[in-house]
Write a protein that holds these residues in place. Structure first.
Motif, short mmCIF file in Angstrom:
data_model
loop_
_atom_site.label_atom_id
_atom_site.label_comp_id
_atom_site.label_asym_id
_atom_site.label_seq_id
_atom_site.Cartn_x
_atom_site.Cartn_y
_atom_site.Cartn_z
N LYS A 49 0.84 -1.21 0.00
CA LYS A 49 0.00 0.00 0.00
C LYS A 49 0.87 1.25 0.00
O LYS A 49 0.60 2.21 -0.74
N ARG A 50 1.94 1.25 0.80
CA ARG A 50 2.82 2.41 0.84
C ARG A 50 3.54 2.60 -0.49
O ARG A 50 3.76 3.73 -0.93
N ILE A 51 3.91 1.50 -1.13
CA ILE A 51 4.54 1.61 -2.45
C ILE A 51 3.56 2.24 -3.44
O ILE A 51 3.93 3.12 -4.24
N SER A 52 2.31 1.81 -3.38
CA SER A 52 1.29 2.36 -4.29
C SER A 52 1.05 3.84 -4.04
O SER A 52 0.59 4.57 -4.93
N GLN A 53 1.36 4.30 -2.83
CA GLN A 53 1.20 5.72 -2.49
C GLN A 53 2.39 6.56 -2.94
O GLN A 53 2.39 7.77 -2.77
N GLY A 54 3.42 5.89 -3.48
CA GLY A 54 4.56 6.61 -4.00
C GLY A 54 5.82 6.54 -3.15
O GLY A 54 6.83 7.18 -3.49
N CYS A 55 5.79 5.79 -2.04
CA CYS A 55 7.00 5.65 -1.23
C CYS A 55 8.02 4.78 -1.97
O CYS A 55 7.67 3.73 -2.51
N ASN A 56 9.25 5.21 -1.98
CA ASN A 56 10.29 4.41 -2.64
C ASN A 56 11.38 3.95 -1.67
O ASN A 56 12.18 3.08 -2.00
N LEU A 57 11.39 4.51 -0.46
CA LEU A 57 12.37 4.13 0.56
C LEU A 57 11.61 3.46 1.69
O LEU A 57 11.04 4.12 2.55
N LEU A 58 11.59 2.13 1.68
CA LEU A 58 10.76 1.40 2.62
C LEU A 58 11.58 0.58 3.60
O LEU A 58 12.38 -0.27 3.21
N ALA A 59 11.39 0.88 4.89
CA ALA A 59 11.94 0.03 5.94
C ALA A 59 10.81 -0.92 6.34
O ALA A 59 9.78 -0.48 6.86
N TYR A 60 11.01 -2.20 6.06
CA TYR A 60 9.96 -3.19 6.25
C TYR A 60 10.12 -3.90 7.59
O TYR A 60 10.99 -4.73 7.76
N SER A 61 9.28 -3.54 8.53
CA SER A 61 9.14 -4.16 9.83
C SER A 61 10.42 -4.12 10.66
O SER A 61 11.31 -3.27 10.47
N ILE A 62 10.54 -5.05 11.60
CA ILE A 62 11.63 -5.10 12.58
C ILE A 62 12.04 -6.56 12.74
O ILE A 62 11.18 -7.46 12.65
N ASP A 63 13.30 -6.81 13.02
CA ASP A 63 13.76 -8.20 13.11
C ASP A 63 12.88 -9.05 14.02
O ASP A 63 12.40 -10.12 13.64
N TYR A 64 12.59 -8.57 15.24
CA TYR A 64 11.82 -9.41 16.16
C TYR A 64 10.33 -9.44 15.85
O TYR A 64 9.63 -10.35 16.30
N PHE A 65 9.82 -8.48 15.07
CA PHE A 65 8.42 -8.56 14.64
C PHE A 65 8.22 -9.76 13.72
O PHE A 65 7.20 -10.45 13.80
N PHE A 66 9.17 -9.99 12.80
CA PHE A 66 9.05 -11.15 11.92
C PHE A 66 9.01 -12.44 12.73
O PHE A 66 8.18 -13.32 12.51
N MET A 67 9.89 -12.56 13.71
CA MET A 67 9.94 -13.75 14.55
C MET A 67 8.68 -13.85 15.42
O MET A 67 8.05 -14.91 15.51
N ARG A 68 8.30 -12.74 16.03
CA ARG A 68 7.13 -12.73 16.91
C ARG A 68 5.85 -13.12 16.18
O ARG A 68 5.09 -13.99 16.63
N ASP A 69 5.62 -12.48 15.03
CA ASP A 69 4.36 -12.71 14.32
C ASP A 69 4.26 -14.14 13.80
O ASP A 69 3.19 -14.77 13.87
N LYS A 70 5.38 -14.69 13.28
CA LYS A 70 5.33 -16.06 12.79
C LYS A 70 5.16 -17.05 13.93
O LYS A 70 4.40 -18.03 13.82
N ALA A 71 5.84 -16.81 15.05
CA ALA A 71 5.70 -17.69 16.21
C ALA A 71 4.27 -17.69 16.74
O ALA A 71 3.71 -18.75 17.06
N MET A 72 3.68 -16.51 16.83
CA MET A 72 2.30 -16.41 17.32
C MET A 72 1.32 -17.08 16.37
O MET A 72 0.40 -17.79 16.80
N GLU A 73 1.53 -16.88 15.07
CA GLU A 73 0.66 -17.51 14.08
C GLU A 73 0.72 -19.03 14.18
O GLU A 73 -0.32 -19.71 14.19
N CYS A 74 1.92 -19.57 14.28
CA CYS A 74 2.07 -21.04 14.33
C CYS A 74 1.49 -21.60 15.62
O CYS A 74 0.82 -22.64 15.61
N MET A 75 1.73 -20.93 16.75
CA MET A 75 1.21 -21.43 18.02
C MET A 75 -0.31 -21.35 18.09
O MET A 75 -0.97 -22.21 18.69
N GLN A 76 -0.88 -20.33 17.49
CA GLN A 76 -2.34 -20.24 17.43
C GLN A 76 -2.92 -21.41 16.66
O GLN A 76 -3.95 -21.99 17.04
N GLN A 77 -2.26 -21.78 15.56
CA GLN A 77 -2.71 -22.91 14.78
C GLN A 77 -2.57 -24.23 15.55
O GLN A 77 -3.43 -25.10 15.50
N VAL A 78 -1.47 -24.34 16.31
CA VAL A 78 -1.25 -25.53 17.12
C VAL A 78 -2.32 -25.65 18.19
O VAL A 78 -2.93 -26.73 18.39
#
Length: 254
Positions: free
Chosen positions: A220-249
């Motif tokens: 969405k930000r790219i579509s708005q014209g942003c060209n310099l994108l910092a995508y998330s945070i190292d521990y957000f990637f780990m946190r979100d995937k861990a939470m998603e997998c544990m919820q499924q478990v």
């Protein structure tokens, strides 16, 4: 093409944000395909020694190393650049004077006021002249726009020679307007849009720190014209995937 050149031509470039300070995270994010990583000195326990090691690791993995310095201040900027960082993101740039100060502290006389030291960036004294040329041609200086005053002064800020672009910090922007974290509000979004519009008008790179791991938010930000994108945070990637997998478990156990 270097990050500096991409910013000069307002071309899309995507990096991510390091807050854990672990070299393993650098290697993992390299394999994910990021072009650059930001080492955060403002809101983490990463010290100067760890920052130097991370800069080396990022560059050894074929990415460019940016550092979000803790403040627009002489010693922190000088030391980080002497460690060999490819560029800096300067927080709370709210005025033209703030932007001019950041450029001055990052560049050598006669352009700026940076003190001369011989450390990793200058190959421990072997190539100071070559490094001077590199600073003039390739050093990246990004103004972080994270206050309503900065949004109001955006044209003055990005007009400063040496500022390669602006990146919006949505949380602090909303906080400066009295609604911390509520950056989807209409008034906060209006301030953010004013930054986008000014950068586009002046042909300057504009960026956003997309803290969510959801790819649709980044797109969405790219579509708005942003060209310099910092995508998330190292521990957000780990946190979100861990939470998603544990919820499924847990759902499967039930």
């Amino acid at each position: 093409m270097s990050l500096k050149e991409k910013l000069r031509h307002c071309e899309l470039t995507i990096g991510s944000w390091l807050m854990l300070g672990d070299i393993s995270a650098v290697e993992i994010l390299k394999h994910a395909g990021f072009e650059w990583l930001v080492i955060d000195l403002e809101h983490t326990d990463i010290d100067f020694t760890r920052a130097k090691h991370l800069i080396s690791a990022i560059q050894a993995n074929g990415m460019q190393a940016l550092v979000r310095v803790s403040k627009n201040e002489e010693v922190v900027i000088k030391r980080i650049l002497d460690f060999g960082a490819d560029g800096i993101i300067v927080p709370m740039v709210c005025s033209k004077a703030d932007a001019e100060q950041a450029v001055s502290l990052a560049t050598y006389p006669p352009k700026g006021t940076r003190g001369v030291g011989l450390f990793r960036a200058q190959q421990y004294g072997l190539n100071f002249k070559e490094y001077q040329k590199w600073v003039d041609e390739e050093l990246v200086i990004i103004a972080q726009i994270e206050h309503i005053n900065a949004a109001n002064n955006i044209k003055d800020i990005i007009s400063v020679e040496g500022i390669d672009g602006a990146i919006i910090g949505p949380y602090d922007m909303s906080a400066s307007m009295g609604v911390p974290g509520e950056y989807d509000r209409e008034d906060v979004q209006s301030a953010i849009t004013s930054v986008f519009d000014a950068c586009k008008t002046m042909n300057k790179s504009v960026g956003f720190h997309v803290v969510e791991t959801d790819p649709s938010v980044l797109l969405k930000r790219i579509s708005q014209g942003c060209n310099l994108l910092a995508y998330s945070i190292d521990y957000f990637f780990m946190r979100d995937k861990a939470m998603e997998c544990m919820q499924q478990v847990k759902a499967g156990i039930k």
